[in-house]
Scaffold this motif. Structure first.
Motif, PDB file in Angstrom:
ATOM      1  N   ASP B  85      71.503   0.417  27.386  1.00  0.00           N
ATOM      2  CA  ASP B  85      70.366   0.702  28.256  1.00  0.00           C
ATOM      3  C   ASP B  85      69.276  -0.367  28.134  1.00  0.00           C
ATOM      4  O   ASP B  85      68.762  -0.858  29.137  1.00  0.00           O
ATOM      5  N   ALA B  86      68.946  -0.751  26.915  1.00  0.00           N
ATOM      6  CA  ALA B  86      67.801  -1.651  26.697  1.00  0.00           C
ATOM      7  C   ALA B  86      68.171  -3.122  26.868  1.00  0.00           C
ATOM      8  O   ALA B  86      67.313  -3.945  27.181  1.00  0.00           O
ATOM      9  N   ALA B  87      69.457  -3.443  26.666  1.00  0.00           N
ATOM     10  CA  ALA B  87      69.856  -4.850  26.633  1.00  0.00           C
ATOM     11  C   ALA B  87      71.299  -5.019  27.116  1.00  0.00           C
ATOM     12  O   ALA B  87      72.193  -5.343  26.334  1.00  0.00           O
ATOM     13  N   PRO B  88      71.523  -4.812  28.432  1.00  0.00           N
ATOM     14  CA  PRO B  88      72.903  -4.897  28.942  1.00  0.00           C
ATOM     15  C   PRO B  88      73.612  -6.199  28.551  1.00  0.00           C
ATOM     16  O   PRO B  88      74.809  -6.197  28.275  1.00  0.00           O
ATOM     17  N   VAL B  89      72.870  -7.308  28.500  1.00  0.00           N
ATOM     18  CA  VAL B  89      73.499  -8.605  28.207  1.00  0.00           C
ATOM     19  C   VAL B  89      74.156  -8.606  26.824  1.00  0.00           C
ATOM     20  O   VAL B  89      75.195  -9.242  26.624  1.00  0.00           O
ATOM     21  N   ALA B 221      60.730  -7.619  28.817  1.00  0.00           N
ATOM     22  CA  ALA B 221      61.105  -6.940  30.061  1.00  0.00           C
ATOM     23  C   ALA B 221      62.401  -7.499  30.649  1.00  0.00           C
ATOM     24  O   ALA B 221      63.227  -6.763  31.191  1.00  0.00           O
ATOM     25  N   ALA B 222      62.591  -8.824  30.533  1.00  0.00           N
ATOM     26  CA  ALA B 222      63.791  -9.447  31.122  1.00  0.00           C
ATOM     27  C   ALA B 222      65.082  -8.993  30.443  1.00  0.00           C
ATOM     28  O   ALA B 222      66.165  -9.115  31.017  1.00  0.00           O
ATOM     29  N   LEU B 223      64.968  -8.465  29.224  1.00  0.00           N
ATOM     30  CA  LEU B 223      66.151  -8.004  28.503  1.00  0.00           C
ATOM     31  C   LEU B 223      66.740  -6.746  29.166  1.00  0.00           C
ATOM     32  O   LEU B 223      67.948  -6.541  29.195  1.00  0.00           O
ATOM     33  N   LYS B 224      65.845  -5.937  29.704  1.00  0.00           N
ATOM     34  CA  LYS B 224      66.275  -4.698  30.373  1.00  0.00           C
ATOM     35  C   LYS B 224      67.061  -5.035  31.646  1.00  0.00           C
ATOM     36  O   LYS B 224      68.009  -4.346  32.006  1.00  0.00           O
ATOM     37  N   VAL B 246      71.835 -14.091  31.260  1.00  0.00           N
ATOM     38  CA  VAL B 246      70.592 -14.213  32.036  1.00  0.00           C
ATOM     39  C   VAL B 246      69.802 -12.906  32.003  1.00  0.00           C
ATOM     40  O   VAL B 246      70.343 -11.836  31.739  1.00  0.00           O
ATOM     41  N   GLY B 247      68.502 -13.038  32.276  1.00  0.00           N
ATOM     42  CA  GLY B 247      67.653 -11.870  32.433  1.00  0.00           C
ATOM     43  C   GLY B 247      66.454 -12.275  33.275  1.00  0.00           C
ATOM     44  O   GLY B 247      66.079 -13.459  33.302  1.00  0.00           O
ATOM     45  N   ILE B 248      65.877 -11.313  33.965  1.00  0.00           N
ATOM     46  CA  ILE B 248      64.759 -11.655  34.847  1.00  0.00           C
ATOM     47  C   ILE B 248      63.714 -10.544  34.844  1.00  0.00           C
ATOM     48  O   ILE B 248      64.049  -9.360  34.673  1.00  0.00           O
ATOM     49  N   ASP B 259      59.217 -13.822  34.374  1.00  0.00           N
ATOM     50  CA  ASP B 259      59.945 -14.352  33.214  1.00  0.00           C
ATOM     51  C   ASP B 259      61.423 -14.439  33.592  1.00  0.00           C
ATOM     52  O   ASP B 259      61.934 -13.573  34.307  1.00  0.00           O
ATOM     53  N   VAL B 260      62.080 -15.476  33.115  1.00  0.00           N
ATOM     54  CA  VAL B 260      63.525 -15.592  33.339  1.00  0.00           C
ATOM     55  C   VAL B 260      64.148 -16.262  32.123  1.00  0.00           C
ATOM     56  O   VAL B 260      63.528 -17.125  31.501  1.00  0.00           O
ATOM     57  N   ARG B 261      65.347 -15.797  31.766  1.00  0.00           N
ATOM     58  CA  ARG B 261      66.062 -16.346  30.596  1.00  0.00           C
ATOM     59  C   ARG B 261      67.457 -16.750  31.028  1.00  0.00           C
ATOM     60  O   ARG B 261      68.143 -15.979  31.709  1.00  0.00           O
TER      61      ARG B 261
END
Lengths: 162, 330
Positions: B85-89, B221-224, B246-248, B259-261
């Motif tokens: 839930d918190a960090a799908p990646v 936030a981008a981790l979610k 990736v995360g956004i 923010d983007v990773r």
């Protein structure tokens, strides 16, 4: 030469006391030292899944596990799957019904993997079965029948549990 | 296989003091180590089995940080409801790696220590020349079959790829490696891995006797809103041809990037953060064209060694597609 080591393993519910070279893998211990050759040696490098067994009820590769590492942790092999009076496990029956093998060499690993896959709840769809059975290679290409057998065994086990 | 002494330790202090002996390796899942010992690539004299150390397999998701113990199994972390839930990646980069059996064995700490799959590195009998195994002996891959070798971060001494997936996610989201030795220290994951340069035998920051005890990932936030896209030669149970973690995070307007990773796997000698691409996207509203333009610079500085030129063409597409997925752009 390596010093031998005294090990006490629990395999299919039976305690086995063994004197093994420390380098002995669980796979070689099963096949060469306790007369359980049902577990197969394919690649011996963790790439094919033929050596799949259960340790503490979870599927692992016996070729990349040292026998010494499983002391005190119950091991189940294909020989331990049927009941004491010889009734086959539902997955074994399904593999026969669906003709889910050709040469049969990968089959013990496929079945041990499938039993765990069903227990884990990873048989929700054919795609999920393919994903979670992908660690077991079949060079004969019996994959469609293997998927059918796992799907069928999964639903018969669910019905039996109701 | 060279023979070895085997000792099973009951606490971390004992593990660390055992590891002070020369030629020692910690044994956890064993999925890399035993494989490489059979190939005579790894030849330890002492194995310290750390699988029974208590308290190192915890998974903790609190409001500001995720903490994962070094002995947590890949399968358990991948299937952990709070992680999913918190960090799908994090979950995706784990379950898209290896097989179910290997994930039941492999620990998170061992995963970070996974070694390259370079076929020349793995075959000392046929290829004595490998700067990673035998510094100064040369690199057989440079003139060999190098379809699955790195295009980023390479040197004329080594083009071996970093093969893992999970560390790519950690690099994208500023993970920290928690280490215990004579002292405790925290190593940012991006500094943990070393570029090959002229010393490809040195792969990471750990000193002999130091043990990874866990990792931490700050909850941003981008981790979610994150994703791990892994493109490979077959659909499952295969290393990445190219992958992107990736995360956004959007501004309140739902389209401007706050923010983007982005980090890459399967194409570089270490997990490869794309800070320049991130900076190019921050503060801008995005659509497919913006993403593709920014993603084109993902392979700046990339160099083919002959058979792996396809990775240079593939990588920007993987980055763009991964960002379109998290950005909800069809």
């Amino acid at each position: 030469m390596s010093a031998a080591r005294q090990l006490s393993l629990e395999i299919n519910g039976t305690r086995r006391d063994l004197n093994l070279d420390i380098r002995t893998t669980l796979l070689d211990a099963l096949r060469e030292h306790v007369d359980l050759p049902g577990t197969k040696k394919g690649c011996d490098h963790g790439q094919c899944g033929a050596c799949t067994v259960h340790v503490d009820g979870e599927r692992v590769l016996s070729c990349l596990t040292l026998a010494a590492q499983v002391e005190g942790r119950p091991v189940t092999t294909i020989e331990g799957l049927q009941t004491a009076d010889g009734v086959l496990h539902a997955v074994q029956t399904a593999f026969i019904e669906h003709d889910a093998f050709q040469c049969g060499y990968c089959t013990p690993g496929q079945i041990m993997s499938a039993v765990a896959c069903i227990r884990e709840g990873h048989t929700g769809s054919d795609d999920q079965i393919r994903e979670y059975m992908s660690g077991n290679l079949c060079r004969c290409g019996a994959y469609p029948h293997i998927v059918a057998a796992v799907r069928d065994a999964s639903s018969s086990l669910k019905e039996a549990a109701l | 296989m060279r023979t070895f002494d085997y000792v099973r330790v009951e606490n971390t202090s004992a593990a660390i003091s055992e590891a002070a002996k020369p030629e020692t390796r910690f044994l956890a899942g064993g999925t890399t180590l035993l494989d490489l010992m059979k190939l005579n690539v790894e030849r330890p004299a002492h194995l310290v089995d750390i699988t029974r150390l208590p308290g190192l397999d915890t998974i903790e998701v609190s409001t500001d940080v995720i903490r994962i113990g070094a002995l947590a199994k890949m399968s358990k972390v991948a299937a952990h409801a709070d992680i999913m839930d918190a960090a799908p990646v994090l979950s995706e980069s784990l379950w898209r790696a290896a097989s179910a059996q290997l994930r039941n064995m492999a620990s998170i700490g061992g995963n970070l220590m996974q070694r390259t799959r370079c076929t020349y590195f793995r075959d000392p009998g046929a290829y004595p020349n490998c700067n990673k195994r035998n510094p100064g002996s040369g690199c057989a891959a440079l003139e060999g079959i190098n379809r699955n070798h790195a295009v980023l971060g390479i040197s004329d001494a080594c083009i071996a790829i970093y093969p893992g997936d999970f560390a790519v996610s950690l690099v994208a989201f500023d993970g920290t490696v928690l280490v215990r030795g004579k002292v405790e220290r925290r190593i940012p994951i991006d500094e943990f891995y070393l570029l090959p340069r002229q010393t490809p035998n040195l792969e990471h920051q750990l000193s002999p006797g130091e043990m990874i005890v866990g990792i931490e990932i700050p909850r941003v936030a981008a981790l979610k809103r994150s994703h791990y896209l892994k493109v490979r030669d077959r659909a499952s149970y295969e290393f990445a041809a190219a992958s992107a973690a990736v995360g956004i995070e959007f501004e309140a307007d739902g389209k401007t990037v706050r923010d983007v990773r982005i980090a890459l796997g399967g194409v570089a000698t270490k997990p490869w953060r794309l800070r320049a691409v991130e900076e190019a996207l921050k503060g801008k509203p995005i659509d497919e064209a913006t993403l593709r333009t920014a993603a084109a610079t993902a392979v700046d500085g990339a160099k083919s060694s002959g058979h792996n030129a396809f990775k240079i063409e593939l990588t920007p597409k993987v980055v763009a597609r991964a960002l379109m997925t998290v950005g909800d752009i069809a």
